[in-house]
Design a protein around this motif. Structure first.
Motif, PDB file in Angstrom:
ATOM      1  N   LEU A 168     -42.568   5.900  58.081  1.00  0.00           N
ATOM      2  CA  LEU A 168     -42.762   6.782  56.924  1.00  0.00           C
ATOM      3  C   LEU A 168     -44.206   7.260  56.879  1.00  0.00           C
ATOM      4  O   LEU A 168     -45.136   6.470  56.696  1.00  0.00           O
ATOM      5  CB  LEU A 168     -42.415   6.056  55.632  1.00  0.00           C
ATOM      6  N   PHE A 169     -44.377   8.570  57.055  1.00  0.00           N
ATOM      7  CA  PHE A 169     -45.697   9.192  57.117  1.00  0.00           C
ATOM      8  C   PHE A 169     -45.836  10.131  55.924  1.00  0.00           C
ATOM      9  O   PHE A 169     -44.941  10.934  55.639  1.00  0.00           O
ATOM     10  CB  PHE A 169     -45.829   9.964  58.427  1.00  0.00           C
ATOM     11  N   ILE A 170     -46.974  10.057  55.211  1.00  0.00           N
ATOM     12  CA  ILE A 170     -47.217  10.904  54.049  1.00  0.00           C
ATOM     13  C   ILE A 170     -48.563  11.602  54.213  1.00  0.00           C
ATOM     14  O   ILE A 170     -49.554  10.988  54.615  1.00  0.00           O
ATOM     15  CB  ILE A 170     -47.204  10.088  52.741  1.00  0.00           C
ATOM     16  N   GLU A 171     -48.574  12.890  53.901  1.00  0.00           N
ATOM     17  CA  GLU A 171     -49.813  13.669  53.959  1.00  0.00           C
ATOM     18  C   GLU A 171     -50.053  14.319  52.602  1.00  0.00           C
ATOM     19  O   GLU A 171     -49.213  15.076  52.101  1.00  0.00           O
ATOM     20  CB  GLU A 171     -49.736  14.730  55.051  1.00  0.00           C
ATOM     21  N   SER A 172     -51.202  14.020  51.998  1.00  0.00           N
ATOM     22  CA  SER A 172     -51.589  14.585  50.704  1.00  0.00           C
ATOM     23  C   SER A 172     -52.738  15.556  50.936  1.00  0.00           C
ATOM     24  O   SER A 172     -53.760  15.183  51.523  1.00  0.00           O
ATOM     25  CB  SER A 172     -52.020  13.483  49.738  1.00  0.00           C
ATOM     26  N   VAL A 173     -52.564  16.802  50.466  1.00  0.00           N
ATOM     27  CA  VAL A 173     -53.533  17.855  50.790  1.00  0.00           C
ATOM     28  C   VAL A 173     -53.951  18.590  49.526  1.00  0.00           C
ATOM     29  O   VAL A 173     -53.120  18.915  48.674  1.00  0.00           O
ATOM     30  CB  VAL A 173     -52.933  18.874  51.791  1.00  0.00           C
ATOM     31  N   VAL A 174     -55.246  18.840  49.410  1.00  0.00           N
ATOM     32  CA  VAL A 174     -55.764  19.779  48.422  1.00  0.00           C
ATOM     33  C   VAL A 174     -56.550  20.830  49.203  1.00  0.00           C
ATOM     34  O   VAL A 174     -57.378  20.493  50.055  1.00  0.00           O
ATOM     35  CB  VAL A 174     -56.647  19.079  47.361  1.00  0.00           C
ATOM     36  N   ALA A 175     -56.260  22.108  48.937  1.00  0.00           N
ATOM     37  CA  ALA A 175     -56.864  23.178  49.720  1.00  0.00           C
ATOM     38  C   ALA A 175     -57.174  24.372  48.836  1.00  0.00           C
ATOM     39  O   ALA A 175     -56.462  24.649  47.857  1.00  0.00           O
ATOM     40  CB  ALA A 175     -55.926  23.609  50.856  1.00  0.00           C
ATOM     41  N   THR A 176     -58.236  25.068  49.180  1.00  0.00           N
ATOM     42  CA  THR A 176     -58.575  26.326  48.512  1.00  0.00           C
ATOM     43  C   THR A 176     -58.766  27.405  49.573  1.00  0.00           C
ATOM     44  O   THR A 176     -59.253  27.141  50.669  1.00  0.00           O
ATOM     45  CB  THR A 176     -59.862  26.208  47.677  1.00  0.00           C
ATOM     46  N   SER A 177     -58.364  28.617  49.223  1.00  0.00           N
ATOM     47  CA  SER A 177     -58.551  29.764  50.103  1.00  0.00           C
ATOM     48  C   SER A 177     -58.988  30.942  49.240  1.00  0.00           C
ATOM     49  O   SER A 177     -58.368  31.226  48.211  1.00  0.00           O
ATOM     50  CB  SER A 177     -57.257  30.102  50.852  1.00  0.00           C
ATOM     51  N   ILE A 178     -60.054  31.607  49.658  1.00  0.00           N
ATOM     52  CA  ILE A 178     -60.602  32.744  48.910  1.00  0.00           C
ATOM     53  C   ILE A 178     -60.705  33.945  49.846  1.00  0.00           C
ATOM     54  O   ILE A 178     -61.215  33.836  50.968  1.00  0.00           O
ATOM     55  CB  ILE A 178     -62.000  32.424  48.335  1.00  0.00           C
ATOM     56  N   TYR A 179     -60.193  35.059  49.395  1.00  0.00           N
ATOM     57  CA  TYR A 179     -60.371  36.325  50.107  1.00  0.00           C
ATOM     58  C   TYR A 179     -60.929  37.335  49.121  1.00  0.00           C
ATOM     59  O   TYR A 179     -60.422  37.485  48.006  1.00  0.00           O
ATOM     60  CB  TYR A 179     -59.039  36.834  50.669  1.00  0.00           C
ATOM     61  N   GLN A 180     -61.999  38.027  49.518  1.00  0.00           N
ATOM     62  CA  GLN A 180     -62.592  38.984  48.607  1.00  0.00           C
ATOM     63  C   GLN A 180     -63.248  40.122  49.374  1.00  0.00           C
ATOM     64  O   GLN A 180     -63.653  39.961  50.528  1.00  0.00           O
ATOM     65  CB  GLN A 180     -63.623  38.319  47.703  1.00  0.00           C
ATOM     66  N   PHE A 181     -63.304  41.266  48.719  1.00  0.00           N
ATOM     67  CA  PHE A 181     -64.131  42.355  49.241  1.00  0.00           C
ATOM     68  C   PHE A 181     -64.805  43.049  48.068  1.00  0.00           C
ATOM     69  O   PHE A 181     -64.258  43.133  46.959  1.00  0.00           O
ATOM     70  CB  PHE A 181     -63.327  43.331  50.098  1.00  0.00           C
ATOM     71  N   THR A 182     -66.011  43.507  48.311  1.00  0.00           N
ATOM     72  CA  THR A 182     -66.780  44.238  47.313  1.00  0.00           C
ATOM     73  C   THR A 182     -67.313  45.505  47.951  1.00  0.00           C
ATOM     74  O   THR A 182     -67.783  45.504  49.093  1.00  0.00           O
ATOM     75  CB  THR A 182     -67.960  43.414  46.765  1.00  0.00           C
ATOM     76  N   VAL A 183     -67.230  46.605  47.213  1.00  0.00           N
ATOM     77  CA  VAL A 183     -67.752  47.888  47.667  1.00  0.00           C
ATOM     78  C   VAL A 183     -68.742  48.375  46.621  1.00  0.00           C
ATOM     79  O   VAL A 183     -68.384  48.539  45.449  1.00  0.00           O
ATOM     80  CB  VAL A 183     -66.631  48.932  47.852  1.00  0.00           C
ATOM     81  N   GLY A 184     -69.971  48.583  47.059  1.00  0.00           N
ATOM     82  CA  GLY A 184     -71.000  49.128  46.182  1.00  0.00           C
ATOM     83  C   GLY A 184     -71.432  50.496  46.666  1.00  0.00           C
ATOM     84  O   GLY A 184     -71.842  50.650  47.824  1.00  0.00           O
ATOM     85  N   LEU A 185     -71.326  51.503  45.793  1.00  0.00           N
ATOM     86  CA  LEU A 185     -71.687  52.879  46.149  1.00  0.00           C
ATOM     87  C   LEU A 185     -72.771  53.359  45.192  1.00  0.00           C
ATOM     88  O   LEU A 185     -72.589  53.359  43.978  1.00  0.00           O
ATOM     89  CB  LEU A 185     -70.468  53.794  46.063  1.00  0.00           C
ATOM     90  N   THR A 186     -73.906  53.758  45.766  1.00  0.00           N
ATOM     91  CA  THR A 186     -75.030  54.247  44.970  1.00  0.00           C
ATOM     92  C   THR A 186     -75.290  55.708  45.293  1.00  0.00           C
ATOM     93  O   THR A 186     -75.350  56.092  46.477  1.00  0.00           O
ATOM     94  CB  THR A 186     -76.298  53.424  45.261  1.00  0.00           C
ATOM     95  N   GLN A 187     -75.443  56.523  44.245  1.00  0.00           N
ATOM     96  CA  GLN A 187     -75.735  57.940  44.414  1.00  0.00           C
ATOM     97  C   GLN A 187     -76.980  58.282  43.596  1.00  0.00           C
ATOM     98  O   GLN A 187     -77.039  58.008  42.399  1.00  0.00           O
ATOM     99  CB  GLN A 187     -74.557  58.804  43.966  1.00  0.00           C
ATOM    100  N   ALA A 188     -77.978  58.848  44.278  1.00  0.00           N
ATOM    101  CA  ALA A 188     -79.231  59.202  43.603  1.00  0.00           C
ATOM    102  C   ALA A 188     -79.593  60.654  43.917  1.00  0.00           C
ATOM    103  O   ALA A 188     -79.442  61.108  45.060  1.00  0.00           O
ATOM    104  CB  ALA A 188     -80.358  58.281  44.043  1.00  0.00           C
ATOM    105  N   VAL A 189     -80.072  61.366  42.903  1.00  0.00           N
ATOM    106  CA  VAL A 189     -80.475  62.764  43.056  1.00  0.00           C
ATOM    107  C   VAL A 189     -81.898  62.917  42.525  1.00  0.00           C
ATOM    108  O   VAL A 189     -82.194  62.481  41.404  1.00  0.00           O
ATOM    109  CB  VAL A 189     -79.528  63.717  42.311  1.00  0.00           C
ATOM    110  N   THR A 190     -82.748  63.512  43.345  1.00  0.00           N
ATOM    111  CA  THR A 190     -84.127  63.784  42.944  1.00  0.00           C
ATOM    112  C   THR A 190     -84.344  65.292  42.995  1.00  0.00           C
ATOM    113  O   THR A 190     -84.184  65.919  44.059  1.00  0.00           O
ATOM    114  CB  THR A 190     -85.123  63.095  43.878  1.00  0.00           C
ATOM    115  N   ASP A 191     -84.651  65.890  41.824  1.00  0.00           N
ATOM    116  CA  ASP A 191     -84.820  67.356  41.806  1.00  0.00           C
ATOM    117  C   ASP A 191     -86.204  67.743  42.315  1.00  0.00           C
ATOM    118  O   ASP A 191     -87.031  66.891  42.656  1.00  0.00           O
ATOM    119  CB  ASP A 191     -84.542  67.920  40.417  1.00  0.00           C
TER     120      ASP A 191
END
Length: 810
Positions: A396-419
């Motif tokens: 009799l074999f027992i396996e106890s597991v605690v696991a976390t998995s994170i997937y993420q993406f971030t998009v940063g868009l900067t727009q600047a205008v100098t007259d």
């Protein structure tokens, strides 16, 4: 189902599979009975059990023959390298362990009534090619295993397949029958007609949601750290849930027990040491792999980083005509395991990978306003897990597991205008998407006897999906969905004599966004009607509760957008029906043929006529079907080895895109997906010229990919003003969805590797050429309506591309 425990017979009547709570409760009760009654059963006999490992690498050895000399009793090790021989009369026995490629060893053991004897053995490799060892394991798996459509790729298999820049798990899997690549720029797996999100990707048992780098060109895993990759293209057992098509389970190496690299000066070598490692340098990336022992265990660490950004930056400094490419990716992977005591082992696993793309543009200046645009796009995965593996009783074999998995993406868009007066205004947009997965699981493996095995498990998965949009610090959109899944499964496997193996499993899942419990039942058998030939069959249902919203017709798939199935729709479901023949010619040549039929009972797609104010019409349901024939001839040993395969397949979807309640083929509501390639021929051949030189070829010839043709143009514009305005804007008129085909696909890659010894280190020089014939494989067509007649330009995938690299071992 009937089982026996030390002479006590237990009989259970399986309730009807009506999706009720009874199925879930039934499985849970059975597991509780197993846990609380098995340790109480009295024993009048003894047991011998233990683990068999490689003495040099500490890797577990599956399918090793363990026999009691002078008797008919014996068994083989499982995937963990574990064996158990039960119900032995008191006395003295000689345990003999044999495995091709390793020294045969024997050990005398005394067995007494009510005594469990633990015998762990490490086998020393002989001077035999490791490929022959893999073949032996495959042959034993053929005789003992029920599971169908399954391929195990060893670390050596992954190394010898020519790939772009470096060895790649997913590129190797794409060379198997039934698996289709979307294009050269994608390592995503399309398995028997299923979209890439229908594949369950596991790293040391932890789910990885976006297992790619560089928009799919590379997989996220460093092959130097991979011990083996087990791929199941269909009919997978009930211990795996939540996907419709396939399972890819990747195991990290254990960590070699032999130490000494740090030397006698290192005072803590009893607790930590380095046994070996290697460094790989290629044109576009570098990676390092290290392993070694710790007290009562071992450790593994790997790291990798590309330098696209640095190479292109250097070339840009030499010539302004070469644009910069400020992109790179990196990943880290590690594992620590330790034997806490004779019965308990603790495994700690971790992975982190990230892609970073930064782009900056500017225009104007002088007597005009200056506009600057900056883009920063970061995406990646992170996993951690802790697994306590307990031998509660020898059987009799027992396996106890605690696991976390994170997937993420971030998009940063900067727009600047100098007259022109120097006044500057700036605006910033941020888009974020994140998936958090916390999984708790308990897995039970009960070896009733040498011919009967019961497996069960409970799993709780808490998910969190977040999507947000922010402008200049103001949050305009912040959607969070936090469903959970509670699953229980039970599986029974029998060997009826030496020729027939049976397997039956049941899995029930309570999805928090559905009112019912979803139950899958799966079963199969393998009948070896000749010594070297077997007939195999499998069928079952499969259910998926999360999906991606990516457009399947997109040319590139850079990131995945995961969402839970909304509460107004049923989860995705499919049947698998698979039948096949497997034949062995000697111990090195294997021929397999399979036919499959996969009807989709429910699949989800974006609603093309969704409305902004209706929150329940973003997605619609449909059906589909996939069927095909696959055959593969695999030679696993000898100077020439590899495989040849052919696949015929067809995939079709039926979706009511206009929501009129009818499926109309003329309106494109019955169509093949973009990855429907009817004929596929693949060859992977390796030739060991001598001890130092090895050559390899991987070749794929397939039908062209479907695409949606542009059949005309439509002029349109503002209704007011000059009548010529109506002819300034042009809109494509598309034909039926995916109703045309690109020309056939033909790509052959060749490789040469040579063992070297530089600077006192052993290593390997690697040279590869992708698309050696420089065949023009069409990626897409572009239509130019500004000319008469209309011009159509084809864009290609990879041209002929040479790469070089060097690998050093220490």
């Amino acid at each position: 189902m009937v089982g026996s425990v030390s002479g006590v017979s237990l009989s259970f009547a399986c309730p009807a599979l009506d999706g009720s709570k009874g199925n879930f409760v039934f499985i849970s009760i059975i597991m509780l009975i197993l846990l609380f009654t098995l340790p109480l059963q009295a024993q009048q006999t003894g047991t011998i059990s233990g683990f068999i490992t490689d003495a040099k690498s500490a890797e577990p050895l599956p399918y090793v023959n363990v026999m009691l000399k002078g008797t008919q009793r014996g068994t083989t090790t499982d995937q963990r390298g574990y064996y158990v021989i039960q119900r032995l009369a008191p006395g003295t026995y000689t345990v003999t362990v044999s495995y091709i490629g390793y020294e045969t060893i024997g050990q005398e053991i005394g067995v007494a009534a009510d005594l469990d004897v633990r015998v762990d053995l490490a086998l020393t490799p002989e001077d035999v090619a490791m490929r022959e060892v893999v073949v032996t394991a495959d042959r034993t798996r053929f005789e003992k295993s029920v599971e169908i459509s399954r391929v195990n790729l060893s670390a050596r298999d992954l190394e010898v397949v020519p790939a772009f820049v470096e060895a790649d798990v997913f590129r190797s899997i794409q060379m198997l029958p039934g698996v289709v690549a979307q294009n050269d720029f994608s390592a995503a797996l399309v398995v028997r007609g299923g979209s890439p999100d229908e594949n369950l990707i596991l790293l040391d048992g932890v789910e990885v949601y976006n297992p790619y780098h560089f928009g799919g060109v590379f997989s996220a895993f460093n092959t130097d750290a991979v011990a083996n990759a087990e791929f199941q293209a269909g009919g997978f057992p009930v211990r795996y849930g939540g996907r419709l098509s396939s399972v890819l389970e990747i195991q990290t190496k254990e960590g070699s027990p032999a130490g000494g690299k740090l030397g006698k000066w290192w005072p803590f070598r009893e607790y930590f040491d380095v046994s070996k490692g290697n460094v790989n340098v290629s044109l576009l990336s570098s990676k390092i792999f290290l392993e070694g022992p710790i007290k009562n265990g071992g450790w593994v660490f790997s790291a990798r980083r590309t330098y696209f950004d640095q190479v292109v930056k250097m070339l840009h400094s030499l010539s302004d005509t070469i644009p910069e490419l400020p992109y790179y990716f990196y990943d880290f992977q590690g594992k620590i395991h330790t034997q806490l005591n004779a019965k308990n082992r603790l495994d700690l696993n971790g992975y982190r990978g990230s892609d970073d793309l930064t782009l900056n543009f500017s225009s104007g200046g002088g007597d005009r306003s200056t506009q600057e645009i900056g883009l920063n796009w970061v995406w990646g995965n992170q996993t951690q897990s802790a697994a306590l593996k307990t031998v509660l009783k020898p059987h009799l074999f027992i396996e106890s597991v605690v696991a976390t998995s994170i997937y993420q993406f971030t998009v940063g868009l900067t727009q600047a205008v100098t007259d022109t007066n120097g006044n500057r205004s700036e605006s910033r947009f941020d888009i974020k998407n994140r998936v958090d997965d916390l999984t708790l699981s308990e897995r039970l493996d009960w070896k009733v006897n040498e011919n009967h095995r019961v497996q069960g498990g409970l799993e709780y998965k808490l998910l969190d999906f977040n999507f947000s949009f922010e402008q200049d610090g103001t949050l305009f959109l912040d959607n969070t969905d936090s469903p959970n899944l509670l699953s229980a499964y039970l599986q029974d496997t029998w060997s009826v004599g030496a020729l027939l193996n049976l397997q039956l499993g049941l899995r029930s899942t309570k999805y928090s966004q559905s009112d019912r419990i979803w139950t899958d039942i799966r079963g199969g058998f393998k009948y070896r009607f000749l010594e070297n030939t077997a007939f195999k069959f499998s069928m079952g249902t499969f259910t998926q509760f999360i999906f991606t919203t990516n457009n399947d017709d997109a040319v590139l798939r850079i990131v995945d957008f995961w969402l839970p199935v909304p509460d107004y729709l049923d989860p995705q479901r499919a049947w698998h029906f698979i039948a096949g023949l497997e034949h062995w010619i000697g111990n090195a040549n294997q021929v397999s043929m399979e036919v499959y039929y996969k009807p989709y009972l429910n699949i989800l797609d974006s609603n093309p006529i969704q409305t902004v104010y209706n929150q329940t019409d973003d997605y619609i349901s449909g059906t589909g079907r996939a069927y095909g024939f696959e055959t593969i001839w695999k030679r696993g040993a000898g100077r020439i080895n590899g495989w040849l395969s052919y696949t015929y397949s067809k995939v079709e979807k039926e979706i009511d895109l206009d929501s009129d309640g009818q499926i109309d083929a003329s309106q494109g509501e019955i169509y093949p997906p973009k990855y429907d390639k009817r004929h596929n021929f693949k060859a992977v051949v390796n030739y060991d010229l001598n001890e130092k030189n090895r050559f390899g070829i991987s070749w794929t010839i397939s039908s062209g990919q479907p695409y949606t043709p542009v059949v005309g143009k439509m002029f349109g514009g503002s209704q007011g003003g000059d009548w010529l305005v109506a002819y300034l804007n042009q809109t494509d008129i598309s034909g039926n969805r995916n109703s045309a085909l690109f020309p056939y696909y033909n790509r052959g890659d060749v490789s040469w590797s040579r063992k070297i010894g530089w600077f006192g280190l052993d290593g390997e020089f690697q040279f590869q050429v992708l698309n050696a014939l420089n065949h023009f494989n069409v990626l897409l067509y572009q239509w130019d309506f500004s000319t008469m007649p209309v011009q159509v330009t084809a864009r290609s995938m990879f041209p002929i591309t040479p790469t070089v690299g060097v690998n050093f071992n220490f």
